[in-house]
Write a protein that holds these residues in place. Structure first.
Motif, mmCIF file in Angstrom:
data_model
loop_
_atom_site.group_PDB
_atom_site.id
_atom_site.type_symbol
_atom_site.label_atom_id
_atom_site.label_comp_id
_atom_site.label_asym_id
_atom_site.label_seq_id
_atom_site.Cartn_x
_atom_site.Cartn_y
_atom_site.Cartn_z
ATOM 1 N N VAL A 5 30.444 38.019 43.768
ATOM 2 C CA VAL A 5 30.036 39.314 44.320
ATOM 3 C C VAL A 5 29.872 40.350 43.214
ATOM 4 C CG1 VAL A 5 30.751 41.191 45.854
ATOM 5 C CG2 VAL A 5 31.065 38.826 46.562
ATOM 6 N N ALA A 6 30.722 40.296 42.188
ATOM 7 C CA ALA A 6 30.582 41.236 41.070
ATOM 8 C C ALA A 6 29.258 41.027 40.344
ATOM 9 C CB ALA A 6 31.751 41.068 40.098
ATOM 10 N N ARG B 219 34.061 43.445 38.395
ATOM 11 C CA ARG B 219 32.940 44.310 38.017
ATOM 12 C C ARG B 219 33.382 45.313 36.961
ATOM 13 N NH1 ARG B 219 30.342 49.125 39.981
ATOM 14 N NH2 ARG B 219 32.071 49.456 41.425
ATOM 15 N N ALA B 220 34.586 45.872 37.135
ATOM 16 C CA ALA B 220 35.105 46.812 36.140
ATOM 17 C C ALA B 220 35.301 46.119 34.794
ATOM 18 C CB ALA B 220 36.423 47.414 36.626
ATOM 19 N N GLY B 221 35.778 44.862 34.832
ATOM 20 C CA GLY B 221 35.968 44.122 33.593
ATOM 21 C C GLY B 221 34.661 43.846 32.883
ATOM 22 N N MET B 222 33.633 43.479 33.628
ATOM 23 C CA MET B 222 32.336 43.204 33.014
ATOM 24 C C MET B 222 31.679 44.472 32.483
ATOM 25 S SD MET B 222 30.614 40.148 35.304
ATOM 26 C CE MET B 222 31.059 40.740 36.919
ATOM 27 N N ILE C 242 30.336 37.331 28.271
ATOM 28 C CA ILE C 242 30.820 38.507 28.977
ATOM 29 C C ILE C 242 32.150 38.245 29.694
ATOM 30 C CG2 ILE C 242 30.240 40.288 30.644
ATOM 31 C CD1 ILE C 242 28.485 40.145 28.084
ATOM 32 N N LEU C 243 32.193 37.189 30.500
ATOM 33 C CA LEU C 243 33.410 36.919 31.265
ATOM 34 C C LEU C 243 34.631 36.652 30.377
ATOM 35 C CD1 LEU C 243 32.111 34.850 34.317
ATOM 36 C CD2 LEU C 243 32.950 37.207 34.276
ATOM 37 N N PRO C 244 34.522 35.862 29.295
ATOM 38 C CA PRO C 244 35.704 35.688 28.438
ATOM 39 C C PRO C 244 36.245 37.004 27.879
ATOM 40 C CG PRO C 244 34.072 34.011 27.940
ATOM 41 C CD PRO C 244 33.414 34.978 28.870
ATOM 42 N N GLN C 245 35.357 37.935 27.524
ATOM 43 C CA GLN C 245 35.826 39.222 27.024
ATOM 44 C C GLN C 245 36.369 40.100 28.150
ATOM 45 O OE1 GLN C 245 33.434 41.161 23.842
ATOM 46 N NE2 GLN C 245 31.960 39.535 24.243
ATOM 47 N N MET D 288 38.033 39.101 30.677
ATOM 48 C CA MET D 288 39.329 38.621 31.138
ATOM 49 C C MET D 288 40.477 39.439 30.571
ATOM 50 S SD MET D 288 38.744 36.314 33.292
ATOM 51 C CE MET D 288 40.382 35.649 33.520
ATOM 52 N N ARG D 289 40.306 39.957 29.361
ATOM 53 C CA ARG D 289 41.351 40.785 28.756
ATOM 54 C C ARG D 289 41.638 42.005 29.621
ATOM 55 N NH1 ARG D 289 40.833 45.227 25.384
ATOM 56 N NH2 ARG D 289 38.594 44.873 25.348
ATOM 57 N N VAL D 290 40.602 42.519 30.281
ATOM 58 C CA VAL D 290 40.753 43.717 31.105
ATOM 59 C C VAL D 290 41.213 43.372 32.514
ATOM 60 C CG1 VAL D 290 39.510 45.700 32.072
ATOM 61 C CG2 VAL D 290 39.014 44.922 29.748
ATOM 62 N N VAL D 291 40.743 42.245 33.043
ATOM 63 C CA VAL D 291 41.007 41.946 34.461
ATOM 64 C C VAL D 291 42.308 41.202 34.694
ATOM 65 C CG1 VAL D 291 38.526 41.889 34.895
ATOM 66 C CG2 VAL D 291 39.739 39.759 34.472
ATOM 67 N N ILE D 292 42.890 40.581 33.669
ATOM 68 C CA ILE D 292 44.114 39.813 33.885
ATOM 69 C C ILE D 292 45.256 40.665 34.433
ATOM 70 C CG2 ILE D 292 46.005 38.648 32.637
ATOM 71 C CD1 ILE D 292 43.813 36.784 33.437
ATOM 72 N N PRO D 293 45.540 41.854 33.874
ATOM 73 C CA PRO D 293 46.644 42.650 34.440
ATOM 74 C C PRO D 293 46.475 42.974 35.926
ATOM 75 C CG PRO D 293 46.081 43.458 32.271
ATOM 76 C CD PRO D 293 45.025 42.466 32.629
ATOM 77 N N PRO D 294 45.320 43.512 36.365
ATOM 78 C CA PRO D 294 45.194 43.764 37.806
ATOM 79 C C PRO D 294 45.154 42.493 38.641
ATOM 80 C CG PRO D 294 43.145 44.278 36.675
ATOM 81 C CD PRO D 294 44.165 44.061 35.630
#
Length: 285
Positions: A89-90, A170-173, A199-202, A204-210
């Motif tokens: 969906v993102a 979406r925020a992570g991307m 894009i997705l590997p980078q 992940m650093r942002v989306v893992i905490p939430p």
């Protein structure tokens, strides 16, 4: 040179004035009030009509242990479904295609806008709308036989989670620098391949905490599946106290198990965050 000489003209010398200390009585009063409230709550539980022997007895009862297993199985599967749907969906939300973008917006609007318990009940009673489910001419079955409590809980929890996870993804991307997209395009990568490889590997650093926080929330959200008779932890505790009327004792048992699971998952989440943060920030270590 005197102090008066060093001062700008017209300003008095304040170096000799006493320093007023700030009173901290309010801080001590607040701390004392909090301690008093905690002691009162502890005394109420200690002297209340609670048979603690039942708590220790049912803490490791087979039906409770099976309930916690069912809870974790459902949490893992529903979260996996939610992450998959969230990524899809993102990507649709970021697509230049207006149809895909509209479908993604409608999905998040619908499943974030209605209560989770309502969605669980709708999935469990979907046979009232679609008596049969299948492919016309090839395969069909009665919806009442297919939509078991397990499948209803999985669809309800997973699809609902996908709506929230899509915004996280979406925020992570979007956090990835636009130059990464341009660089991928410059070396001939297609959009989907660039998303998967760069894009997705980078992101992940942002989306893992939430996402870790969402998974902990999912563990507790499985308790809502008790309304459709899925035998998770809370439903197992309910079945016991319906028989022996030890409501508080069994609720304490369920609460202790939830606390234990969350206490185990929290440091694991921190380790995962550090793993994905390597190479990006020294302060994340």
């Amino acid at each position: 040179m005197s102090n008066a000489a060093t001062l700008a003209g017209g300003f008095p010398d304040l170096s000799k004035l006493p320093v007023a200390r700030q009173a901290h009585w309010m801080r001590w009063f607040t701390a004392a009030a909090i301690v008093a409230v905690l002691l009162a709550i502890g005394r109420a539980f200690a002297n209340g009509q609670i048979e603690w022997s039942y708590v220790s007895r049912f803490l490791t009862a087979p039906v409770i242990l099976q309930g916690i297993v069912n809870t974790m199985v459902m949490a893992v599967l529903a979260m996996a479904l939610g992450i998959f749907l969230g990524i899809v969906v993102a990507i649709m939300r970021l697509s230049p295609n207006p149809v895909l973008k509209s479908v993604a917006l409608g999905y998040t609007w619908l499943f974030r806008g209605t209560p989770l318990i309502l969605q669980l009940l709708l999935w469990f009673n979907i046979a009232l709308v679609f008596p049969t489910i299948g492919i016309p001419g090839l395969w069909s079955a009665r919806a009442v036989d297919i939509m078991t409590p397990f499948l209803s809980a999985l669809l309800g929890l997973g699809i609902n989670q996908g709506a929230y996870t899509s915004e996280v993804m979406r925020a992570g991307m979007l956090s990835v620098d636009a130059g990464q997209y341009e660089a991928a395009k410059a070396i001939g990568m297609g959009r989907l391949r660039a998303l998967r490889r760069i894009i997705l590997p980078q992101a992940m650093r942002v989306v893992i905490p939430p996402l870790g926080n969402e998974f902990i929330g999912m563990v507790k959200a499985t308790s809502l599946a008790s309304v459709i008779q899925y035998p998770e932890l809370l439903h197992s505790a309910e079945n016991i106290y319906y028989a022996n009327s030890r409501v508080i004792e069994l609720l304490i048992v369920a609460g202790l198990w939830y606390l234990l699971v969350v206490s185990i998952l929290t440091p694991l989440q921190m380790l995962l965050e550090r793993r994905f943060a390597r190479g990006f920030s020294q302060t994340a270590r």
